[in-house]
Design an enzyme around this catalytic site. Structure first.
Site, PDB file in Angstrom:
ATOM      1  N   LEU A  63      19.455  -6.977  33.005  1.00  0.00           N
ATOM      2  CA  LEU A  63      20.658  -7.736  32.631  1.00  0.00           C
ATOM      3  C   LEU A  63      21.946  -6.923  32.814  1.00  0.00           C
ATOM      4  CD1 LEU A  63      18.453  -9.593  31.191  1.00  0.00           C
ATOM      5  CD2 LEU A  63      20.271 -10.173  29.601  1.00  0.00           C
ATOM      6  N   ARG A 101      -3.777  -5.141  12.510  1.00  0.00           N
ATOM      7  CA  ARG A 101      -3.288  -4.470  13.728  1.00  0.00           C
ATOM      8  C   ARG A 101      -3.328  -5.388  14.940  1.00  0.00           C
ATOM      9  NH1 ARG A 101      -6.281   0.706  11.538  1.00  0.00           N
ATOM     10  NH2 ARG A 101      -4.519   1.379  10.299  1.00  0.00           N
ATOM     11  N   GLU A 134       1.759  -0.482   9.870  1.00  0.00           N
ATOM     12  CA  GLU A 134       0.296  -0.707   9.910  1.00  0.00           C
ATOM     13  C   GLU A 134      -0.410   0.424  10.670  1.00  0.00           C
ATOM     14  OE1 GLU A 134      -1.285  -4.565  10.136  1.00  0.00           O
ATOM     15  OE2 GLU A 134       0.544  -5.520   9.411  1.00  0.00           O
ATOM     16  N   ASN A 180       0.105   7.605  16.364  1.00  0.00           N
ATOM     17  CA  ASN A 180      -0.831   8.736  16.200  1.00  0.00           C
ATOM     18  C   ASN A 180      -2.075   8.297  15.445  1.00  0.00           C
ATOM     19  OD1 ASN A 180       0.773  10.542  17.523  1.00  0.00           O
ATOM     20  ND2 ASN A 180       1.446  11.682  15.715  1.00  0.00           N
ATOM     21  N   SER A 235       1.093   7.590   6.270  1.00  0.00           N
ATOM     22  CA  SER A 235      -0.113   7.736   7.111  1.00  0.00           C
ATOM     23  C   SER A 235      -1.302   8.140   6.236  1.00  0.00           C
ATOM     24  CB  SER A 235       0.113   8.809   8.185  1.00  0.00           C
ATOM     25  OG  SER A 235       1.190   8.444   8.996  1.00  0.00           O
ATOM     26  N   GLN A 279      14.618  -6.648  46.421  1.00  0.00           N
ATOM     27  CA  GLN A 279      13.227  -6.252  46.204  1.00  0.00           C
ATOM     28  C   GLN A 279      13.089  -5.279  45.012  1.00  0.00           C
ATOM     29  OE1 GLN A 279      11.049  -4.231  49.371  1.00  0.00           O
ATOM     30  NE2 GLN A 279       9.640  -5.966  49.367  1.00  0.00           N
ATOM     31  N   GLY A 300      25.133  -4.712  32.134  1.00  0.00           N
ATOM     32  CA  GLY A 300      26.039  -4.518  30.984  1.00  0.00           C
ATOM     33  C   GLY A 300      25.850  -5.540  29.886  1.00  0.00           C
ATOM     34  N   LEU A 324       0.830  -1.201   0.000  1.00  0.00           N
ATOM     35  CA  LEU A 324       0.000   0.000   0.000  1.00  0.00           C
ATOM     36  C   LEU A 324       0.872   1.261   0.000  1.00  0.00           C
ATOM     37  CD1 LEU A 324      -2.865   1.286   0.355  1.00  0.00           C
ATOM     38  CD2 LEU A 324      -2.554   1.040   2.828  1.00  0.00           C
ATOM     39  N   TYR A 367      -9.956   0.939  -1.393  1.00  0.00           N
ATOM     40  CA  TYR A 367      -9.783   1.566  -0.072  1.00  0.00           C
ATOM     41  C   TYR A 367     -10.439   0.724   1.015  1.00  0.00           C
ATOM     42  CZ  TYR A 367     -14.627   3.276  -0.233  1.00  0.00           C
ATOM     43  OH  TYR A 367     -15.984   3.353  -0.278  1.00  0.00           O
TER      44      TYR A 367
END
Ligand SMILES: Cc1cc2nc3c(=O)[nH]c(=O)nc-3n(C[C@H](O)[C@H](O)[C@H](O)COP(=O)(O)OP(=O)(O)OC[C@H]3O[C@@H](n4cnc5c(N)ncnc54)[C@H](O)[C@@H]3O)c2cc1C
Length: 415
Positions: free
Chosen positions: A372, A277, A397, A401, A166, A313, A374, A159, A266
């Protein structure tokens, strides 16, 4: 006085009736209890296990090399076809697995835990290409293309163009009618799977003056005269998934390859992307779960100050927050997918789950690197790659925004 007491009696009767009705409803509900979203049927569970095994045993050993080379191994693609992963919800009469859209979502999620590139290859094939042909193709077109997509032919969905991302319907690839064919000229950009694909669902306009109502969907075969796959992008993430330019130079397309009606492209594009999506939501959820798994495993074995860091913790709280986000993301994705399978509206839920899951993927992969320390920042551990791979979730996709605009339009009742 008499009126007040009559009023009290009415309220009493109303209250008793309501309680009675609610009790009846609760009793009835016991017999049709709603299934928890994350509960998998036996079939779904077995399917998920087989994809998980493939990802761990076959995919994982090659992920780093494929990322560095920017190429997906051909034999792994072949195995994905053999496993039926390239046509999960295509009916068996067209060579598919006859599964559900939800199962496709499970596969996309499982693969992304190990390699989001493998995941998007399966995602585009299933949620965009196959679903578009199933929904909009004629029976003859389904017979021609779906068995190939199920057996050995990768497919793309084209597409976007340089000037229309967009604003997708500002596309300029032109289709001109000539006898029993259309001649297409233009350029497509960013096309996933294009390096490997044999089939391309491609959008062009038959009438630029008509705006979006000129857009039409065409099925292009790789060997069509006037068609070529151009430059391959060198990317930040999902590097083993190919992203290429497409070049159409008076490309001849038989009229029998128009998918859906002329000028209705369309609709084909929008409706396909709406379900796509959910696939991207699943990809991002799997990615986040993969990063969390690495962080948990590392927290159990890495020792500092004389004990595993998972005993501190502060690290536990970090892991807990990551897990909460992944769970929320998964629930949104599963809900959208189950709505789709149930034939119920899912437009807003799909936009929401893609928007949210892509944020979660970025946050969780980033925090996993920190757990993790370094080594998380090096290519010797997989979280660095997952962090890079996460970025695309907010872009393709429909950018974040665009998802928010879709959600807002639904809220405000705008078309
Ligand atoms: C790796 C990769 C794979 C892809 N695969 C495919 C594919 O298979 N098929 C395909 O057709 N396309 C594909 N795409 C294209 C993708 O869908 C587009 O990149 C995406 O839609 C954004 O378009 P754009 O890049 O032109 O950005 P633009 O549209 O130029 O947007 C740039 C920025 O402006 C913002 N913006 C634009 N308009 C508005 C507005 N009205 N309101 C608010 N903000 C706005 C955007 O949110 C974004 O932040 C792929 C892209 C990538 C990077």
């Amino acid at each position: 006085m008499a009126a007040a007491s009559a009023f009290k009696s009415v309220i009493l009767v109303f209250t008793i009736r309501c309680q009675y009705t609610i009790k009846l409803m609760l009793a009835a509900d016991k017999h049709v209890a709603a299934t928890p979203l994350t509960h998998l049927s036996e079939e779904e569970s077995m399917f998920q296990d087989s994809v998980r095994r493939f990802a761990a045993e076959r995919l994982a050993p090659h992920v780093r090399a494929m990322d560095e080379a920017g190429v997906f191994r051909k034999e792994l693609l072949g195995e994905m076809f053999e496993l039926g992963l390239m046509a999960i919800d295509v009916p068996e009469e067209y060579g598919g697995q006859g599964g559900t859209f939800f199962q496709a979502i499970l596969a996309i999620e499982e693969l992304a835990k190990v390699d989001p590139s493998a995941s998007v290859i399966v995602d585009v094939q299933n949620t965009l290409f196959n679903n578009a042909i199933l929904r909009w193709g004629t029976n003859d077109q389904r017979q021609r293309w779906l068995p190939r997509a199920a057996k050995d032919t990768v497919a793309s969905y084209a597409l976007s163009e340089a000037g229309s991302g967009s604003d997708a319907f500002a596309l300029t690839t032109r289709a001109i009618e000539a006898d029993d064919e259309y001649r297409l000229t233009g350029r497509k950009l960013w096309i996933t799977n294009a390096a490997e694909a044999g089939l391309f669902l491609l959008f062009a306009t038959v009438n630029p003056e008509a705006g979006y109502k000129g857009i039409t969907a065409f099925l292009i075969e790789r060997n069509f005269r006037g068609f070529a796959v151009g430059k391959k992008e060198d990317k930040l993430g999902i590097r083993a998934s190919s992203t290429c330019e497409l070049i159409l130079d008076d490309c001849r397309v038989p009229k029998g390859n128009v998918v859906g009606e002329i000028g209705q492209g369309y609709k084909v594009a929008i409706e396909t992307l709406n379900q796509g999506r959910i696939g991207i939501g699943a990809q991002m959820t799997g990615l986040a779960q993969g990063a969390l798994n690495h962080a948990v495993a590392y927290a159990k074995q890495r020792k500092q100050f004389g004990k595993p860091i998972g005993e501190f913790q502060a690290v536990q709280l970090e892991l807990a927050e990551m897990a909460v986000e992944v769970e929320a993301s998964r629930l949104m994705v599963y809900n959208a997918a189950r709505l789709k399978d149930a034939g119920q509206p899912y437009l807003m839920e799909a936009a929401m789950c893609k928007y949210f899951a892509s944020q979660v993927a970025e946050r969780v992969a980033s925090r996993a690197i920190e757990v993790l320390g370094g080594v998380g920042f090096t290519k010797d551990y997989p979280v660095e790659k997952l962090y890079r791979d996460a970025k695309i979730g907010r872009i393709y996709e429909g950018t974040s925004n665009m998802q928010r605009l879709t959600i807002a339009k639904q809220l405000l009742g705008k078309p």
